[in-house]
Motif scaffolding. Sequence first.
Motif, short mmCIF file in Angstrom:
data_model
loop_
_atom_site.label_atom_id
_atom_site.label_comp_id
_atom_site.label_asym_id
_atom_site.label_seq_id
_atom_site.Cartn_x
_atom_site.Cartn_y
_atom_site.Cartn_z
N MET A 1 0.94 -1.20 0.01
CA MET A 1 0.05 0.24 -0.20
C MET A 1 0.87 1.33 0.03
O MET A 1 1.80 1.39 0.89
CB MET A 1 -1.00 0.09 1.18
CG MET A 1 -1.88 1.17 1.33
SD MET A 1 -3.51 0.69 0.28
CE MET A 1 -4.62 1.91 0.54
N LEU A 2 0.46 2.23 -0.84
CA LEU A 2 1.39 3.41 -0.95
C LEU A 2 0.91 4.58 0.16
O LEU A 2 -0.13 4.31 0.60
CB LEU A 2 1.12 4.11 -2.25
CG LEU A 2 1.63 3.15 -3.56
CD1 LEU A 2 0.95 3.74 -4.76
CD2 LEU A 2 3.22 3.25 -3.52
N THR A 3 1.92 5.06 0.64
CA THR A 3 1.70 5.73 1.73
C THR A 3 1.11 7.28 1.20
O THR A 3 1.50 7.68 0.20
CB THR A 3 2.96 6.27 2.73
OG1 THR A 3 3.98 7.03 1.70
CG2 THR A 3 3.69 4.91 3.22
N GLU A 4 0.56 8.09 2.00
CA GLU A 4 -0.17 9.39 1.76
C GLU A 4 0.97 10.15 1.08
O GLU A 4 0.83 10.81 0.06
CB GLU A 4 -0.64 10.16 3.04
CG GLU A 4 -2.12 9.86 3.15
CD GLU A 4 -2.70 10.42 4.09
OE1 GLU A 4 -2.32 11.65 4.59
OE2 GLU A 4 -3.55 9.76 4.90
N GLN A 5 2.32 10.16 1.57
CA GLN A 5 3.64 10.96 1.25
C GLN A 5 3.78 10.36 -0.21
O GLN A 5 3.94 11.13 -1.03
CB GLN A 5 4.75 10.95 2.03
CG GLN A 5 4.53 11.59 3.26
CD GLN A 5 3.85 10.80 4.25
OE1 GLN A 5 2.99 9.81 4.08
NE2 GLN A 5 4.02 11.16 5.54
N GLU A 6 3.77 9.23 -0.65
CA GLU A 6 4.17 8.54 -1.78
C GLU A 6 2.98 8.99 -2.78
O GLU A 6 3.43 9.29 -3.94
CB GLU A 6 4.37 6.86 -1.85
CG GLU A 6 5.66 6.68 -1.13
CD GLU A 6 5.56 4.94 -0.79
OE1 GLU A 6 6.61 4.41 -0.67
OE2 GLU A 6 4.33 4.59 -0.45
N ILE A 7 1.83 9.02 -2.32
CA ILE A 7 0.77 9.56 -3.44
C ILE A 7 0.87 11.20 -3.75
O ILE A 7 0.87 11.33 -4.94
CB ILE A 7 -0.65 9.35 -2.76
CG1 ILE A 7 -0.86 7.90 -2.27
CG2 ILE A 7 -1.89 9.83 -3.57
CD1 ILE A 7 -0.95 6.85 -3.68
N ALA A 8 1.25 11.79 -2.81
CA ALA A 8 1.47 13.19 -3.03
C ALA A 8 2.56 13.23 -3.80
O ALA A 8 2.50 14.38 -4.76
CB ALA A 8 1.76 13.88 -1.67
N LYS A 9 3.64 12.65 -3.67
CA LYS A 9 4.96 12.90 -4.59
C LYS A 9 4.29 12.28 -6.13
O LYS A 9 4.91 12.96 -7.06
CB LYS A 9 5.90 11.79 -4.04
CG LYS A 9 7.30 12.15 -4.33
CD LYS A 9 8.28 11.55 -3.58
CE LYS A 9 9.48 11.16 -4.31
NZ LYS A 9 10.37 9.86 -3.99
N LEU A 10 3.63 11.44 -6.24
CA LEU A 10 3.27 10.86 -7.35
C LEU A 10 2.36 12.02 -8.00
O LEU A 10 2.36 12.22 -9.33
CB LEU A 10 2.50 9.35 -7.40
CG LEU A 10 1.72 8.97 -8.40
CD1 LEU A 10 2.75 8.52 -9.41
CD2 LEU A 10 0.92 8.03 -8.27
N ARG A 11 1.76 12.66 -7.36
CA ARG A 11 0.41 13.59 -7.96
C ARG A 11 1.33 14.67 -8.41
O ARG A 11 0.98 15.50 -9.46
CB ARG A 11 -0.36 13.96 -6.81
CG ARG A 11 -1.63 12.99 -6.47
CD ARG A 11 -2.36 13.49 -5.26
NE ARG A 11 -2.96 14.45 -5.27
CZ ARG A 11 -4.33 14.82 -5.95
NH1 ARG A 11 -4.93 13.68 -6.62
NH2 ARG A 11 -4.75 15.76 -6.32
N ALA A 12 2.39 15.15 -7.90
CA ALA A 12 3.33 16.10 -8.33
C ALA A 12 3.66 16.09 -9.81
O ALA A 12 4.23 16.81 -10.49
CB ALA A 12 4.24 16.41 -7.41
#
Length: 385
Positions: A1-12
């Motif tokens: 499961m990806l962390t919120e930080q990883e999702i935020a980094k991906l979204r950028a």
Amino acid sequence: MLTEQEIAKLRARFPILRRKIYLYSCSQGALSDAVEMGMRAYLDSWFELATPWDTWMEMYEAARAVFARFIGARPDEVAILTSASAGINAIASCFLFTERKKVVMGEFEFPTMGHIWLAQRPRGAEIEWVPPREGRIPVESYERAIDMRTLIVPLTHLSFLNGFRSDVRGITRIAHERGAFVFLDDFQDCGTRPVDVKALGVDFFVTGTLKYLLGPPGLAFLYVREDLIESLVPTVTSWFAQRNVFAFDTKLFDPAPSARRFEGGSPPIPLLYAAVPGLELLSGLGMSNIAAQIEKLAHAFLEGACQLGIESKTPLDSIGPLVVLRSHDASRLVARLAERNIVTSSRHDGVRFAFHVYNDLADVEAVLLALQENLDLMVRRRSRV
Ligand SMILES: Cc1ncc(COP(=O)(O)O)c(C=O)c1O
């Protein structure tokens, strides 16, 4: 499961997400920096190379290998095409409809699947439609329709209309017991979870790159099970489908022993440059992680919609990626959501919310709030959950 930080980094890495709540991946995936760089790499190659085709042919084979790995196939089992329709047409053209004539198709198929098999009727095909019941097409409905006269079962993995997920393994088992082929259309799901065509057991598989694979339009991949390839001779063909592409022998029709025999003319090179980074971006995230993120969002959204008393066209146990809610005026709702920078699409009376790994719970909350303020356009359930 990806962390919120990883999702935020991906979204950028997806510039449009700074401006929009993007729930449009069932029509077109968002553009990432990786895919943009791929497009630029194509331009650079054309700019730099005097005779670019040697390099481009290497790219063409590299893309085939990347996609083959993505779905658990061998490169020789993959054809590169400019649309899913081109792949379906190439396969349909192989059949003579003599002993087995029946094509058993669910009513959730994408129109192109219906159109292509209906077009085979003058060649002997007989179409039998499998109707849905309360938003689902259960295996038993296929079981009743598939018999020893069935040639093929075209099967959408996920319905573009309501996000219903077909039981591919169950239907494939029945089809194979009765000697029929299964042609899986994975366009509405490929890119959202791990795919293993061998484990699914299907005979044919097609998808395009523009939706959840994060790539451009104009590119599709067709998988054909290895042991079937040489028994199928398409009448839709081209010079790139020949054993030796560069033989330049106009008088010889000699189809390639691999799935390349189902290809059209010169491949869409710029799109291959763009598509490969999209596939690699997804694989790098881990396909199971992507599936988990999508499932989390789809559950949260369905639960929220239920609490608002909105009728869902999608079965409530859906794991995503597509959730479709019923509206009195779906195109008006899409326009109202667009005014709030929420990008969705509609089909008939359904508004489609497509979740991908780059969406987050803030997207879900924003959309639920927007729906709450537009309940006049939503069809309400009779009893609230
Ligand atoms: C499930 C499905 N199949 C097929 C297609 C059509 O693909 P193409 O235009 O590449 O032929 C689409 C396009 O949206 C689709 O959603």
